[in-house]
Scaffold this motif. Structure first.
Motif, short mmCIF file in Angstrom:
data_model
loop_
_atom_site.label_atom_id
_atom_site.label_comp_id
_atom_site.label_asym_id
_atom_site.label_seq_id
_atom_site.Cartn_x
_atom_site.Cartn_y
_atom_site.Cartn_z
N THR A 1 33.53 11.23 -14.98
CA THR A 1 32.20 11.81 -14.88
C THR A 1 32.34 13.26 -14.45
O THR A 1 33.18 13.58 -13.59
CB THR A 1 31.36 11.05 -13.82
N LYS A 2 31.53 14.13 -15.04
CA LYS A 2 31.55 15.53 -14.65
C LYS A 2 30.12 15.99 -14.44
O LYS A 2 29.24 15.73 -15.26
CB LYS A 2 32.22 16.39 -15.73
N MET A 3 29.88 16.65 -13.30
CA MET A 3 28.55 17.15 -12.95
C MET A 3 28.38 18.57 -13.46
O MET A 3 29.35 19.34 -13.53
CB MET A 3 28.35 17.12 -11.43
N TYR A 4 27.16 18.93 -13.81
CA TYR A 4 26.82 20.27 -14.27
C TYR A 4 25.58 20.75 -13.53
O TYR A 4 24.78 19.96 -13.04
CB TYR A 4 26.55 20.28 -15.78
N THR A 5 25.43 22.05 -13.46
CA THR A 5 24.26 22.63 -12.79
C THR A 5 23.25 23.08 -13.83
O THR A 5 23.06 24.27 -14.07
CB THR A 5 24.66 23.82 -11.89
N ASN A 6 22.66 22.09 -14.48
CA ASN A 6 21.60 22.31 -15.46
C ASN A 6 21.98 23.34 -16.53
O ASN A 6 21.29 24.32 -16.75
CB ASN A 6 20.30 22.71 -14.76
N GLU A 7 23.08 23.06 -17.22
CA GLU A 7 23.54 23.92 -18.30
C GLU A 7 23.06 23.35 -19.63
O GLU A 7 23.04 22.15 -19.83
CB GLU A 7 25.07 24.00 -18.28
N SER A 8 22.70 24.23 -20.57
CA SER A 8 22.21 23.75 -21.86
C SER A 8 23.30 23.78 -22.94
O SER A 8 23.18 23.13 -23.96
CB SER A 8 21.00 24.57 -22.31
#
Length: 127
Positions: A88-95
């Motif tokens: 799992t990899k988290m992102y900071t609201n990237e499109s």
């Protein structure tokens, strides 16, 4: 039994309503249960999924994940076809995302993309 008889007429002649307090009729014939609903269920996931693109697919090292409406991605979870969680990899609201898949073994994977508008599931083939 005559194989030319339609299933709908079979259900009407030989079925019983299950449950006396049901507001929606439910019919059972053998082990087949058929019920009726007043509304058509729609899944927003189908609509969101169409807006996301995965390329290249099949991929060797990097997969680009884009979408047509700048929907923000919060997390990507990778599963193998057996349902085993790979990572799992988290992102900071990237499109737009470039996902490194170089460490994955060759095979087919399912990407669960959590967005601000719902979850999208895309199939990825790794060379």
């Amino acid at each position: 039994m005559d194989s030319n008889i339609k299933l709908s007429s079979l259900l009407l002649k030989n079925s019983n309503i299950i449950g006396s307090q049901a507001t929606i009729p439910v019919y059972k014939y053998d082990n087949l249960v058929i019920s009726a609903v007043n509304t058509i269920p729609l899944s927003t996931q189908d609509f969101i999924s169409d807006k996301f693109n995965l390329y290249p697919n099949p991929a060797k090292n990097i997969v680009n994940i884009t979408n047509t409406e700048n929907i923000e991605v919060e997390r990507i979870t990778v599963f193998d076809v057996n349902g085993k969680l790979i990572y799992t990899k988290m992102y900071t609201n990237e499109s737009t995302i470039q996902l490194d898949v170089s460490t994955l073994a060759a095979g087919t994977y399912l990407l669960h993309i959590d967005t601000t508008e719902g979850m999208v599931i895309k199939k990825l083939v790794k060379d």
